[in-house]
Design an enzyme around this catalytic site. Structure first.
Site, PDB file in Angstrom:
ATOM      1  N   LYS A  40      -3.857 -15.761 -12.674  1.00  0.00           N
ATOM      2  CA  LYS A  40      -3.272 -16.412 -11.364  1.00  0.00           C
ATOM      3  C   LYS A  40      -2.488 -17.681 -11.228  1.00  0.00           C
ATOM      4  O   LYS A  40      -1.633 -17.687 -10.697  1.00  0.00           O
ATOM      5  CB  LYS A  40      -4.520 -16.724 -10.399  1.00  0.00           C
ATOM      6  CG  LYS A  40      -5.357 -15.238 -10.131  1.00  0.00           C
ATOM      7  CD  LYS A  40      -6.468 -15.574  -8.926  1.00  0.00           C
ATOM      8  CE  LYS A  40      -5.545 -15.604  -7.702  1.00  0.00           C
ATOM      9  NZ  LYS A  40      -5.281 -14.584  -7.244  1.00  0.00           N
ATOM     10  N   THR A 219      -4.050 -13.977   3.880  1.00  0.00           N
ATOM     11  CA  THR A 219      -3.232 -12.882   3.569  1.00  0.00           C
ATOM     12  C   THR A 219      -3.871 -11.736   3.802  1.00  0.00           C
ATOM     13  O   THR A 219      -5.104 -11.409   3.672  1.00  0.00           O
ATOM     14  CB  THR A 219      -2.680 -12.881   1.989  1.00  0.00           C
ATOM     15  OG1 THR A 219      -3.967 -13.042   1.241  1.00  0.00           O
ATOM     16  CG2 THR A 219      -1.981 -14.069   1.846  1.00  0.00           C
ATOM     17  N   ASP A 254      -0.444 -13.484  -5.795  1.00  0.00           N
ATOM     18  CA  ASP A 254       0.228 -14.687  -6.616  1.00  0.00           C
ATOM     19  C   ASP A 254       1.690 -14.956  -6.427  1.00  0.00           C
ATOM     20  O   ASP A 254       2.170 -15.996  -6.109  1.00  0.00           O
ATOM     21  CB  ASP A 254      -0.069 -14.520  -7.928  1.00  0.00           C
ATOM     22  CG  ASP A 254      -1.551 -14.458  -8.486  1.00  0.00           C
ATOM     23  OD1 ASP A 254      -2.481 -15.262  -7.632  1.00  0.00           O
ATOM     24  OD2 ASP A 254      -1.959 -13.793  -9.425  1.00  0.00           O
TER      25      ASP A 254
END
Length: 305
Positions: A40, A219, A254
């Site tokens: 990540k 998100t 990411d």
């Protein structure tokens, strides 16, 4: 000093493509297997750098054969790796299986990432303190993340993924806190906030700001994101995502975070940065792998229609 500093994980992704994910106890035939750069932290650093940000990375790899593959994307993107430590033992590994519809399942083996502790970060205190934006995630030990957040003098982008136990004061340093819809509720519990309905993302964003977080981005995958700030009088802005045909969703979140950090470092307002980040995330799902699917500053991004 670099404008964006990412403190986080770096992995080699062992990616297998299958028609469908196996059920428990089932064996399926894979279509292909490849070794790609991932993690990540590294993904977010590459995403920001490919969009034009000056980026430095703080983390660790092992002294095994996977280290070069894990850092290839960082090097290609021009990320400053002077704060990357090599330790005895294995590099972090992610076992990624991607089905024909683009959905993935991932098993992460921390390897060298587990050695990134408070003293690792403190050794690069000037780099962290000198950044305009410091990007953090949940794939390295808690002490390292907390140390980086407390050393930061610039804006802290905390992507609490996976959700790990962090001090409430560290979570409240986030500006923004970036979480998906499931992580938002876990983050809220870390802050002692009131529970909200599972499908009310705006309420979750408001609750996190009411719990003391300066700004929040939740998100929502192909549905985009929602953005809220403490100064916004309870208003929550919806950020739509372009409609695209997904090939592989690995690393799309990411890509979003890296793009967000890049634009915040460039001086964009949070909502504008999130709008661009949603387009970058949509671009990323149209390619295979994480870093290999990220756009450069010259690539045409999908539009919201």
């Amino acid at each position: 000093m670099s404008r964006v500093v990412v403190v986080g994980s770096v992995n080699a992704d062992l990616l297998t493509q299958v028609a469908v994910h196996p059920a428990p106890g089932e064996t399926v035939l894979g279509r292909s297997m490849s070794v790609l750069a991932g993690g990540k932290g590294a993904n977010q650093a590459v995403a920001a750098a490919r969009l034009g940000a000056e980026v430095a990375f703080v983390g660790a790899v092992g002294d095994d054969s996977f280290a070069g593959q894990a850092t290839a994307g960082l090097r290609a993107a021009g990320v400053d790796l002077s704060a990357l430590t090599t330790v005895p033992g294995p590099t972090g590994i992610a076992l990624v299986t991607v089905s024909a519809d683009g959905e993935n399942s991932i098993v992460v083996i921390s390897g060298a990432n587990a050695t990134v502790e408070a003293d690792t970060v403190s050794a690069h205190a000037a780099t962290v303190a000198g950044a305009d934006v410091v990007v953090l995630q949940g794939e390295i030990p808690r002490a390292a993340t907390e140390t980086a957040a407390r050393l930061a003098r610039g804006r802290v982008v905390l992507n609490l993924a996976p959700v790990i136990e962090l001090s409430a004061d560290v979570v409240r340093r986030a500006d923004p806190l970036v979480v998906n819809e499931h992580e938002a509720r876990l983050a809220l519990s870390l802050l002692g906030g009131q529970a909200v309905p599972d499908d009310d993302h705006a309420a979750a964003a408001r609750a996190l700001t009411e719990a003391g977080v300066s700004s929040v981005v939740i998100t929502l995958g192909s549905a985009g994101a929602v953005v809220a700030t403490r100064s916004g009088d309870g208003e929550v802005a919806a950020v739509p995502s372009p409609k695209v045909s997904a090939v592989d969703t690995t690393g799309a979140g990411d890509a979003f975070v890296g793009a967000l950090a890049s634009r915040l470092a460039a001086g964009d307002e949070l909502l504008d940065a999130a709008r661009l980040a949603a387009r970058v995330g949509a671009y990323a799902v149209t390619g295979i792998g994480a870093q290999s699917s990220y756009p450069s500053s010259t690539d045409a991004l999908p539009e919201v229609r």
